[in-house]
Design a protein around this motif. Sequence first.
Motif, PDB file in Angstrom:
ATOM      1  N   ASN A  44       0.840  -1.196   0.000  1.00  0.00           N
ATOM      2  CA  ASN A  44       0.000   0.000   0.000  1.00  0.00           C
ATOM      3  C   ASN A  44       0.883   1.257   0.000  1.00  0.00           C
ATOM      4  N   PRO A  45       0.928   2.012  -1.102  1.00  0.00           N
ATOM      5  CA  PRO A  45       1.761   3.205  -1.139  1.00  0.00           C
ATOM      6  C   PRO A  45       1.283   4.318  -0.209  1.00  0.00           C
TER       7      PRO A  45
ATOM      8  N   GLY B 275       4.990   2.030  -3.720  1.00  0.00           N
ATOM      9  CA  GLY B 275       4.850   3.423  -4.148  1.00  0.00           C
ATOM     10  C   GLY B 275       6.124   3.980  -4.768  1.00  0.00           C
ATOM     11  N   THR B 276       6.163   5.294  -4.877  1.00  0.00           N
ATOM     12  CA  THR B 276       7.311   5.988  -5.458  1.00  0.00           C
ATOM     13  C   THR B 276       8.306   6.378  -4.364  1.00  0.00           C
TER      14      THR B 276
ATOM     15  N   TRP C  10       7.628   7.261  -0.325  1.00  0.00           N
ATOM     16  CA  TRP C  10       8.380   6.685   0.804  1.00  0.00           C
ATOM     17  C   TRP C  10       9.002   7.779   1.663  1.00  0.00           C
ATOM     18  N   ARG C  11       9.625   8.762   1.033  1.00  0.00           N
ATOM     19  CA  ARG C  11      10.301   9.813   1.803  1.00  0.00           C
ATOM     20  C   ARG C  11       9.338  10.594   2.682  1.00  0.00           C
ATOM     21  N   GLU C  12       8.069  10.635   2.316  1.00  0.00           N
ATOM     22  CA  GLU C  12       7.061  11.317   3.131  1.00  0.00           C
ATOM     23  C   GLU C  12       6.702  10.526   4.388  1.00  0.00           C
ATOM     24  N   LYS C  13       7.144   9.277   4.481  1.00  0.00           N
ATOM     25  CA  LYS C  13       6.809   8.418   5.626  1.00  0.00           C
ATOM     26  C   LYS C  13       7.561   8.805   6.893  1.00  0.00           C
ATOM     27  N   ASP C  14       8.739   9.379   6.790  1.00  0.00           N
ATOM     28  CA  ASP C  14       9.521   9.832   7.949  1.00  0.00           C
ATOM     29  C   ASP C  14       9.783   8.695   8.952  1.00  0.00           C
ATOM     30  N   ILE C  15      10.318   7.605   8.435  1.00  0.00           N
ATOM     31  CA  ILE C  15      10.600   6.414   9.238  1.00  0.00           C
ATOM     32  C   ILE C  15      12.073   6.391   9.613  1.00  0.00           C
TER      33      ILE C  15
END
Length: 127
Positions: A71-72, A94-95, A99-104
């Motif tokens: 799930n993106p 996803g793109t 991923w970079r927006e996830k802040d993991i």
Amino acid sequence: MEGFTRSIPAAFLSVSVLSELHITSNIWSIGCNAFAGMRNITSVHIPANVEVINLHCFEGCENLTFVKIDNPDISIHETAFDHCGKLRSIDFSGTVLDWREKDIILYDVVVTCNDGCVIYDKRGDFI
């Protein structure tokens, strides 16, 4: 997992017999500490129906090496994979921007996305 219909709670805390974990299609959320400390888990497949991976969900899964996320738009808490020292690869549907927006918080991991890769170094920084 068939007995749960919406969310996986922390019911599996410290169970150590699973090695591959495949979340079923009736789960939309993985609860806090749900699989924390499960030392034998080596891989996890999280299908597209899962919308949330909560804090410390896989914390201390010290032999986890691979995660597949379908799930993106999934929400992943920054500490979901804390202390997973052998985690080296995540396959993300996803793109790179998604991923970079996830802040993991991850260390020494390669995340393969639809349009490229995100690489974290030993300090947790993007390369």
